[in-house]
Scaffold this motif. Structure first.
Motif, PDB file in Angstrom:
ATOM      1  N   PRO A 237       0.796  -1.243   0.000  1.00 62.09           N
ATOM      2  CA  PRO A 237       0.000   0.000   0.000  1.00 62.09           C
ATOM      3  C   PRO A 237       0.825   1.288   0.000  1.00 62.09           C
ATOM      4  O   PRO A 237       0.372   2.303  -0.514  1.00 62.09           O
ATOM      5  CB  PRO A 237      -0.824  -0.113   1.288  1.00 62.09           C
ATOM      6  CG  PRO A 237      -0.832  -1.569   1.613  1.00 62.09           C
ATOM      7  CD  PRO A 237       0.487  -2.088   1.156  1.00 62.09           C
ATOM      8  N   SER A 305      -3.561  -5.480   5.581  1.00 58.30           N
ATOM      9  CA  SER A 305      -4.417  -4.869   6.610  1.00 58.30           C
ATOM     10  C   SER A 305      -4.638  -3.392   6.326  1.00 58.30           C
ATOM     11  O   SER A 305      -5.630  -2.804   6.769  1.00 58.30           O
ATOM     12  CB  SER A 305      -3.791  -5.039   7.998  1.00 58.30           C
ATOM     13  OG  SER A 305      -2.544  -4.370   8.072  1.00 58.30           O
ATOM     14  N   MET A 306      -3.743  -2.760   5.559  1.00 58.98           N
ATOM     15  CA  MET A 306      -3.853  -1.342   5.243  1.00 58.98           C
ATOM     16  C   MET A 306      -4.711  -1.078   4.008  1.00 58.98           C
ATOM     17  O   MET A 306      -4.965   0.072   3.667  1.00 58.98           O
ATOM     18  CB  MET A 306      -2.446  -0.764   5.006  1.00 58.98           C
ATOM     19  CG  MET A 306      -1.515  -0.894   6.195  1.00 58.98           C
ATOM     20  SD  MET A 306       0.204  -0.531   5.758  1.00 58.98           S
ATOM     21  CE  MET A 306       0.067   1.198   5.322  1.00 58.98           C
ATOM     22  N   VAL A 307      -5.144  -2.123   3.325  1.00 55.15           N
ATOM     23  CA  VAL A 307      -5.888  -1.961   2.077  1.00 55.15           C
ATOM     24  C   VAL A 307      -7.378  -1.844   2.370  1.00 55.15           C
ATOM     25  O   VAL A 307      -7.970  -2.734   2.985  1.00 55.15           O
ATOM     26  CB  VAL A 307      -5.623  -3.146   1.122  1.00 55.15           C
ATOM     27  CG1 VAL A 307      -6.423  -2.982  -0.169  1.00 55.15           C
ATOM     28  CG2 VAL A 307      -4.133  -3.269   0.822  1.00 55.15           C
ATOM     29  N   ASP A 308      -7.990  -0.755   1.911  1.00 51.61           N
ATOM     30  CA  ASP A 308      -9.426  -0.554   2.151  1.00 51.61           C
ATOM     31  C   ASP A 308     -10.244  -1.290   1.100  1.00 51.61           C
ATOM     32  O   ASP A 308      -9.713  -1.800   0.106  1.00 51.61           O
ATOM     33  CB  ASP A 308      -9.775   0.930   2.190  1.00 51.61           C
ATOM     34  CG  ASP A 308      -9.359   1.666   0.927  1.00 51.61           C
ATOM     35  OD1 ASP A 308      -9.720   1.205  -0.176  1.00 51.61           O
ATOM     36  OD2 ASP A 308      -8.664   2.695   1.029  1.00 51.61           O
ATOM     37  N   SER A 336      -7.515  -0.494   7.663  1.00 53.92           N
ATOM     38  CA  SER A 336      -7.224   0.646   6.806  1.00 53.92           C
ATOM     39  C   SER A 336      -7.827   1.931   7.375  1.00 53.92           C
ATOM     40  O   SER A 336      -8.822   1.904   8.105  1.00 53.92           O
ATOM     41  CB  SER A 336      -7.793   0.395   5.410  1.00 53.92           C
ATOM     42  OG  SER A 336      -9.195   0.201   5.483  1.00 53.92           O
ATOM     43  N   GLU A 338      -9.238   4.208   5.555  1.00 51.26           N
ATOM     44  CA  GLU A 338     -10.513   4.357   4.860  1.00 51.26           C
ATOM     45  C   GLU A 338     -11.438   3.185   5.191  1.00 51.26           C
ATOM     46  O   GLU A 338     -11.105   2.320   5.999  1.00 51.26           O
ATOM     47  CB  GLU A 338     -10.272   4.459   3.351  1.00 51.26           C
ATOM     48  CG  GLU A 338      -9.356   5.600   2.956  1.00 51.26           C
ATOM     49  CD  GLU A 338      -9.873   6.957   3.383  1.00 51.26           C
ATOM     50  OE1 GLU A 338     -11.100   7.138   3.416  1.00 51.26           O
ATOM     51  OE2 GLU A 338      -9.046   7.841   3.683  1.00 51.26           O
ATOM     52  N   SER A 341     -12.406  -3.423   6.478  1.00 49.05           N
ATOM     53  CA  SER A 341     -11.294  -4.165   7.086  1.00 49.05           C
ATOM     54  C   SER A 341     -11.220  -5.495   6.341  1.00 49.05           C
ATOM     55  O   SER A 341     -11.589  -6.545   6.871  1.00 49.05           O
ATOM     56  CB  SER A 341     -11.516  -4.374   8.579  1.00 49.05           C
ATOM     57  OG  SER A 341     -12.756  -5.011   8.827  1.00 49.05           O
ATOM     58  N   HIS A 571      -1.067   4.974  13.092  1.00 52.70           N
ATOM     59  CA  HIS A 571      -1.643   4.689  11.781  1.00 52.70           C
ATOM     60  C   HIS A 571      -0.603   4.875  10.672  1.00 52.70           C
ATOM     61  O   HIS A 571      -0.491   4.050   9.769  1.00 52.70           O
ATOM     62  CB  HIS A 571      -2.852   5.594  11.503  1.00 52.70           C
ATOM     63  CG  HIS A 571      -4.133   5.070  12.073  1.00 52.70           C
ATOM     64  ND1 HIS A 571      -4.595   5.444  13.313  1.00 52.70           N
ATOM     65  CD2 HIS A 571      -5.028   4.176  11.584  1.00 52.70           C
ATOM     66  CE1 HIS A 571      -5.730   4.820  13.560  1.00 52.70           C
ATOM     67  NE2 HIS A 571      -6.023   4.050  12.526  1.00 52.70           N
TER      68      HIS A 571
END
Length: 642
Positions: A237, A305-308, A336, A338, A341, A571
């Motif tokens: 990401p 885990s950071m990908v919306d 994420s 945004e 999850s 974050h």
């Protein structure tokens, strides 16, 4: 009823206290917004839509405003049944139901019926393009329902694809050592190599990168045996996460028990997802999509885990039909920024490892591992695509960081405090003094002494970046005395007072910044970190690491939106690791203090971790787990196997 009047009525209902005694003079729209349930945009969008179709049902307007508000908080949808039982924080249940009953809604079913009749809502089973979609008791904004359906349709399609053949001899070659326990790295490689879609999850130090490097080696070697060459792409990401993935795979493949010819074909260059998809800055579309798919056979995405949800849907949309997708990440980290999850939803039941019995037998034949105990005829299809790496090779049984992270992840507040109070060499606890209202900047700043020594020597930017990355101050919040903005300002002032900086208000050698927005002209992204140093012509430039490990130096005047990064929020730290971490908590409760936030902060540290904060807030954080509404869990984990 006019929407503003509806909100005034809502405000009056919410002001009910002391046996429903109303304080009408205290309640208005601004008070309702101050409660944190609605933002101005939540009210404005539904009001404009309602005027457009002449909708005046209070229950519909309420649901629309809530749907928008919850999306802003990271939820894909709202569950009307849940909200009926537990309204938003700060809203009294009886008053909330009284408000809905004033528009003829006295049950969840009646609420759903009212929505189904509205011109603003379409039913999922007869989908038309209305602003909102009702699916059971879940209410979505139309676009986010479409995103979720894209992901679901893709996954369900992958469940029907016949498994690929896997070379057991190559598996044995890649994993020469045998253990009495199940080698989940080996199982993960065999499982992912068999499927068009797979997820590998694991905490810090569990060997995720080593596992996927061996997986890539297996795929490359098998293709070579068949005279083929796979087009493999690696992505993450953020630029920092992509650079870490590049470095990790480069190191891991050097140790593989394979020929140099095979090793040379294993890719190691990772890019950001935005670069991979061809970001058109300022627009929601990417260059690569269904009409113009990516040119690849295998895509590996790290730090998922950071990908919306919108990004995952667009990534899936850009995959060619034959491509394999491998997702890698720690399911317990913060979701994420945004909405959505995705990794958490996909891996919802991953702790209870189980496969269909025939699939367990197949993996056992390939790996030689005893997987009979993990066969379960009631396993849903999604479980077959998941593997959890359980053994940490970074933190042993005596590691304070490992034990602390495990306790926090389990919500074990007593265990967390016990490990903080222990005499572990790698874990420290700084308890605030009674009445303390400011951070101990002098102590926090000492961690950067090595960095400033390197700056004074004017060394190579690669070495300077390495030294800077050894230590990081993390904060839980942005504002306040213990927020990232105040801490950075105080740190720069402290460095100025100690002679490290000539003027903290201008660019200076050693200034560290993080971008706060994507920059189309520069090809840089939100979260990229730059260090300011002199170039060979004695001009100040800000140096950014690229995903291939090289650096780009830019004149400071070319940067527009950035902030200092001697401290960063937890974050922003996702996708990064540091030798030493100091995590700074506020002195008063905050909605952001959750077990996921503290777990993520703890696991950024490799060798030394210090937590600054009172025991009361640590207990609160350990007891709160983030829950984001979506339909993915129900759809994926409740589907009976065909």
């Amino acid at each position: 009823m006019d929407f503003s009047k509806q909100l005034d009525l809502l405000g009056d209902a919410l002001s009910t206290v002391d046996n429903s005694v109303l304080k009408n003079d205290e309640m208005n729209l601004s008070v309702w917004q101050d409660k944190g349930v609605f933002r101005a945009i939540d009210c404005q969008w539904i009001e404009q839509l309602a005027k457009h179709v002449d909708e005046d049902a209070d229950s519909v307007l309420m649901a629309g405003a809530l749907c928008s508000a919850y999306l802003g908080a990271g939820h894909i949808c709202i569950d009307l049944a849940t909200i009926w039982q537990t309204p938003p924080e700060g809203v009294e249940l009886e008053a909330f139901r009284n408000l809905l009953s004033s528009s003829g809604v006295t049950s969840v079913n009646q609420w759903c019926d009212a929505l189904a009749k509205s011109a603003l809502v379409t039913l999922a089973e007869s989908l038309t393009e209305q602003p909102m979609v009702l699916s059971g008791t879940r209410l979505y904004l139309y676009r986010y329902y479409q995103y979720e359906q894209q992901v679901l349709n893709y996954l369900k399609g992958q469940f029907d694809v016949a498994p690929f053949d896997v070379d057991a001899n190559l598996i044995a070659q890649l994993f020469p050592d045998s253990n009495d326990d199940v080698d989940w790295q080996k199982v993960a490689v065999a499982n992912s190599a068999s499927l068009p879609f797979s997820v590998i999850s694991g905490g810090p130090g569990t060997g995720k990168t080593t596992t996927v490097t061996k997986l890539l080696a297996l795929l490359v070697a098998q293709a070579a045996q068949q005279g083929q060459v796979l087009r493999i792409e690696l992505a993450a990401p953020t630029g920092k996460a992509a650079a870490r993935l590049t470095e990790s795979i480069s190191k891991a493949k050097a140790d593989l028990p394979l020929s140099d010819e095979i090793k040379s074909v294993i890719p190691e260059q990772a890019s950001t997802l935005h670069r991979l998809l061809g970001s058109d800055f300022g627009r929601s579309r990417f260059k690569h999509n269904k009409e113009n798919p990516l040119h690849l056979d295998v895509l590996l995405v790290d730090e998922v885990s950071m990908v919306d949800l919108p990004m995952m849907a667009k990534l899936i949309d850009a995959l060619p039909p034959h491509a394999r997708l491998i997702l890698l990440g720690d399911k317990d980290q913060l979701a994420s920024v945004e909405a959505g999850s995705v990794l958490g939803d996909l891996s919802f039941g991953i702790e209870d490892v189980y496969f269909q019995p025939k699939w367990a037998e197949r993996l056992a034949r390939i790996t030689g591992e005893n997987l009979t105990p993990f066969g379960n005829e009631f396993a849903p299809p999604i479980s077959q695509a998941l593997t959890l790496l359980r053994t940490s090779y970074r933190f042993d049984a005596d590691s304070g960081i490992g034990q602390l992270a495990t306790a926090m992840n389990a919500g074990d507040a007593k265990g967390v405090l016990r490990y903080l109070e222990s005499d572990k060499e790698d874990v420290h606890w700084q308890i605030p003094e009674e009445g303390q209202t400011k951070a101990d900047i002098a102590t926090l700043a000492k961690g950067y002494d090595e960095y400033w020594d390197a700056v004074s020597l004017g060394g190579d930017i690669t070495e300077l970046y390495r030294v800077f990355s050894r230590y990081q101050i993390l904060t839980a919040v942005r504002q306040g005395e213990f927020g990232v903005e105040k801490i950075n300002a105080q740190l720069e002032q402290y460095f100025y007072q100690r002679g490290r900086v000539k003027d903290p208000h201008v660019w200076y050698p050693g200034k560290a910044v993080i971008l706060t927005r994507n920059d189309a002209a520069l090809g840089l992204f939100n979260g990229d970190i730059g260090l300011c140093m002199l170039d060979e012509f004695q001009r100040l430039r800000v140096w950014f690491i690229q995903s291939d490990g090289t650096f780009t130096g830019l004149l400071p005047s070319r940067l527009s939106e950035f902030e200092a990064v001697f401290a960063m929020t937890v974050h922003k730290s996702q996708g990064s690791e540091f030798e030493r971490v100091a995590l700074l908590l506020p002195m008063t409760p905050s909605p952001v203090l959750t077990r996921e936030l503290l777990y993520t902060g703890i696991t950024r540290a490799k060798k030394d971790f210090t937590l600054w904060g009172p025991s009361s807030l640590i207990r609160i954080a350990a007891s709160i787990q983030i829950l984001r509404y979506s339909g993915l869990v129900d759809e994926l984990w409740s589907v009976p196997h065909a």
